[in-house]
Scaffold this active site. Structure first.
Site, PDB file in Angstrom:
ATOM      1  N   SER A  57       0.866  -1.185   0.000  1.00 26.48           N
ATOM      2  CA  SER A  57       0.000   0.000   0.000  1.00 26.48           C
ATOM      3  C   SER A  57       0.897   1.228   0.000  1.00 26.48           C
ATOM      4  CB  SER A  57      -0.863   0.030   1.260  1.00 26.48           C
ATOM      5  OG  SER A  57      -1.516   1.281   1.381  1.00 26.48           O
ATOM      6  N   LYS A  61       2.083  -2.672   6.374  1.00 25.54           N
ATOM      7  CA  LYS A  61       2.391  -2.633   4.942  1.00 25.54           C
ATOM      8  C   LYS A  61       3.876  -2.362   4.698  1.00 25.54           C
ATOM      9  CE  LYS A  61      -1.633  -3.693   3.285  1.00 25.54           C
ATOM     10  NZ  LYS A  61      -1.838  -4.946   2.540  1.00 25.54           N
ATOM     11  N   TYR A  97      -1.690  -0.031  10.479  1.00 25.96           N
ATOM     12  CA  TYR A  97      -1.823  -0.420   9.063  1.00 25.96           C
ATOM     13  C   TYR A  97      -0.550  -0.072   8.296  1.00 25.96           C
ATOM     14  CZ  TYR A  97      -3.781  -0.802   4.342  1.00 25.96           C
ATOM     15  OH  TYR A  97      -4.015  -1.141   3.019  1.00 25.96           O
ATOM     16  N   TYR A 125     -15.781   0.783   9.398  1.00 24.82           N
ATOM     17  CA  TYR A 125     -16.120   2.192   9.249  1.00 24.82           C
ATOM     18  C   TYR A 125     -17.617   2.337   8.959  1.00 24.82           C
ATOM     19  CZ  TYR A 125     -11.170   3.417   8.780  1.00 24.82           C
ATOM     20  OH  TYR A 125      -9.840   3.602   9.002  1.00 24.82           O
TER      21      TYR A 125
HETATM   22  N1  LIG Z   1      -8.762  -0.514  -1.260  1.00 22.46           N
HETATM   23  C1  LIG Z   1      -7.713   0.256  -1.057  1.00 22.46           C
HETATM   24  O1  LIG Z   1      -7.804   1.492  -1.071  1.00 22.46           O
HETATM   25  C2  LIG Z   1      -6.360  -0.379  -0.844  1.00 22.46           C
HETATM   26  C3  LIG Z   1      -5.221   0.443  -0.965  1.00 22.46           C
HETATM   27  C4  LIG Z   1      -3.965  -0.125  -0.753  1.00 22.46           C
HETATM   28  C5  LIG Z   1      -3.858  -1.461  -0.436  1.00 22.46           C
HETATM   29  N2  LIG Z   1      -4.983  -2.243  -0.327  1.00 22.46           N
HETATM   30  C6  LIG Z   1      -4.807  -3.646   0.018  1.00 22.46           C
HETATM   31  O2  LIG Z   1      -5.473  -4.461  -0.903  1.00 22.46           O
HETATM   32  C7  LIG Z   1      -5.759  -5.721  -0.290  1.00 22.46           C
HETATM   33  C8  LIG Z   1      -7.171  -6.141  -0.671  1.00 22.46           C
HETATM   34  O3  LIG Z   1      -8.071  -5.203  -0.113  1.00 22.46           O
HETATM   35  P1  LIG Z   1      -9.353  -4.669  -0.897  1.00 22.46           P
HETATM   36  O4  LIG Z   1      -9.255  -3.187  -0.898  1.00 22.46           O
HETATM   37  O5  LIG Z   1      -9.548  -5.403  -2.152  1.00 22.46           O
HETATM   38  O6  LIG Z   1     -10.462  -5.014   0.217  1.00 22.46           O
HETATM   39  P2  LIG Z   1     -11.789  -5.907   0.254  1.00 22.46           P
HETATM   40  O7  LIG Z   1     -12.679  -5.589  -0.892  1.00 22.46           O
HETATM   41  O8  LIG Z   1     -12.288  -5.715   1.645  1.00 22.46           O
HETATM   42  O9  LIG Z   1     -11.238  -7.402   0.084  1.00 22.46           O
HETATM   43  C9  LIG Z   1     -10.494  -8.018   1.108  1.00 22.46           C
HETATM   44  C10 LIG Z   1     -10.460  -9.492   0.833  1.00 22.46           C
HETATM   45  O10 LIG Z   1      -9.607 -10.099   1.810  1.00 22.46           O
HETATM   46  C11 LIG Z   1     -10.322 -11.147   2.445  1.00 22.46           C
HETATM   47  N3  LIG Z   1      -9.809 -11.291   3.803  1.00 22.46           N
HETATM   48  C12 LIG Z   1      -9.782 -10.376   4.788  1.00 22.46           C
HETATM   49  N4  LIG Z   1      -9.256 -10.914   5.892  1.00 22.46           N
HETATM   50  C13 LIG Z   1      -8.937 -12.189   5.584  1.00 22.46           C
HETATM   51  C14 LIG Z   1      -8.376 -13.263   6.313  1.00 22.46           C
HETATM   52  N5  LIG Z   1      -8.038 -13.147   7.612  1.00 22.46           N
HETATM   53  N6  LIG Z   1      -8.195 -14.448   5.681  1.00 22.46           N
HETATM   54  C15 LIG Z   1      -8.544 -14.594   4.378  1.00 22.46           C
HETATM   55  N7  LIG Z   1      -9.081 -13.628   3.641  1.00 22.46           N
HETATM   56  C16 LIG Z   1      -9.284 -12.437   4.259  1.00 22.46           C
HETATM   57  C17 LIG Z   1     -11.778 -10.729   2.363  1.00 22.46           C
HETATM   58  O11 LIG Z   1     -12.673 -11.833   2.472  1.00 22.46           O
HETATM   59  P3  LIG Z   1     -13.267 -12.287   3.912  1.00 22.46           P
HETATM   60  O12 LIG Z   1     -13.598 -11.038   4.670  1.00 22.46           O
HETATM   61  O13 LIG Z   1     -14.454 -13.129   3.588  1.00 22.46           O
HETATM   62  O14 LIG Z   1     -12.184 -13.079   4.564  1.00 22.46           O
HETATM   63  C18 LIG Z   1     -11.822 -10.156   0.961  1.00 22.46           C
HETATM   64  O15 LIG Z   1     -11.911 -11.194   0.009  1.00 22.46           O
HETATM   65  C19 LIG Z   1      -5.494  -5.541   1.205  1.00 22.46           C
HETATM   66  O16 LIG Z   1      -4.259  -6.109   1.548  1.00 22.46           O
HETATM   67  C20 LIG Z   1      -5.439  -4.024   1.351  1.00 22.46           C
HETATM   68  O17 LIG Z   1      -4.649  -3.635   2.449  1.00 22.46           O
HETATM   69  C21 LIG Z   1      -6.221  -1.717  -0.526  1.00 22.46           C
END
Ligand SMILES: NC(=O)c1ccc[n+]([C@@H]2O[C@H](COP(=O)([O-])OP(=O)(O)OC[C@H]3O[C@@H](n4cnc5c(N)ncnc54)[C@H](OP(=O)(O)O)[C@@H]3O)[C@@H](O)[C@H]2O)c1
Length: 249
Positions: free
Chosen positions: A137, A154, A150, A193
């Site tokens: 991130s 990262k 967080y 949130y």
């Molecule tokens: N969106 C942003 O702005 C952003 C920016 C920078 C980095 N990221 C990174 O991108 C990655 C994906 O996030 P996203 O934004 O796509 O969020 P998201 O839509 O909330 O997806 C998160 C995914 O991770 C799974 N997950 C969460 N905890 C888990 C666990 N303990 N074991 C297995 N699966 C788990 C969730 O499924 P379940 O809840 O069913 O387990 C879901 O499939 C994360 O690492 C996040 O930090 C996101």
């Protein structure tokens, strides 16, 4: 493009957001995709959206026995892993003076321990040419109020890619990090949130991003496939920012 014909791809957090977008793109390019997440209904929906090249395995990345079961499932069907996208993650917020042991554990168990064992347990199934993409991130190099856990998690992920590039030297496995900026997914809602807080955060972030908007998950996923493919054949231990410029200027 068909860069992943019959490749076996494992994506943690593949039922939503960036992981799901990547799963769809890998499958569209010919891969067999294994998606892992905790909630089975979301996994089933994701498999329906991705198509018959997807398999769901319910697994919590913070639990080593779950990850072992995930890889046993992959091994039984394919005997190998070509690509790991260690993507599952969540956001735990709190000002320094308020942080608790439970919050620390929750943040680091998923974002750091989960990434570590997602990759370590894949290694016996990976050979030369294998690729690992970690989801970092911009928070790994930037500070935001109440986001120290967080950001630290990262920064650890980004550091893993450097160290593992050396640990895997000689095995022909490349490790790189994709570091998204604010992206339209469920991550904030999933992290507790309120709708109002999400809306305020999105407005604030969109203003701060030079391109004036948040990323779509597909835009980040395209970078993931680049890092996972031969298109990035001379990248190792590196970091690809897909952030609309927010961490670059
Ligand atoms: N969106 C942003 O702005 C952003 C920016 C920078 C980095 N990221 C990174 O991108 C990655 C994906 O996030 P996203 O934004 O796509 O969020 P998201 O839509 O909330 O997806 C998160 C995914 O991770 C799974 N997950 C969460 N905890 C888990 C666990 N303990 N074991 C297995 N699966 C788990 C969730 O499924 P379940 O809840 O069913 O387990 C879901 O499939 C994360 O690492 C996040 O930090 C996101």
């Amino acid at each position: 493009m068909q860069r992943f014909i019959d490749k076996v791809v494992v994506i943690t957090g593949g039922s939503s957001g960036i992981g799901l977008a990547a799963a769809r793109q890998f499958a569209a390019e010919g891969a067999h995709v294994y998606i892992a997440g905790r909630r089975t209904a979301e996994l089933d929906e994701a498999v329906a959206a991705i198509g018959d090249r997807a398999t769901a395995v319910q697994a919590d990345v913070a639990r080593i026995d779950d990850l072992q079961r995930l890889y046993r499932t992959v091994q039984a069907a394919h005997g190998r892993v070509d690509v790991v996208f260690a993507n599952a993650g969540l956001v735990v917020n709190g000002m320094l003076e308020d942080l608790t042991d439970e919050q620390y554990q929750r943040q680091f168990d998923v974002n750091v321990k989960g990434v570590l064992f997602t990759v370590q347990l894949a290694l016996p199934l990976m050979g030369p040419g294998g690729t690992v993409v970690l989801n970092g991130s911009i928070a790994g190099i930037k500070a935001f109020p109440a986001s120290s856990l967080y950001s630290a998690s990262k920064a650890a992920v980004r550091s893993f890619a450097r160290s593992w590039t050396l640990d895997l030297k000689g095995r022909g496995i490349r490790v790189n990090v994709v570091s998204p900026g604010p992206t339209e997914t469920n991550v904030l809602q999933a992290s507790g949130y309120t709708a109002e807080q999400v809306s305020q955060a999105k407005d604030h972030l969109a203003q701060a991003i030079p391109l004036g908007r948040m990323a779509q998950a597909d835009e980040v996923a395209r970078g993931v496939l680049f890092l996972a493919s031969e298109d990035s054949s001379f990248m190792a231990g590196g970091e690809l920012f897909i952030d609309g410029g927010i961490a670059q200027v």
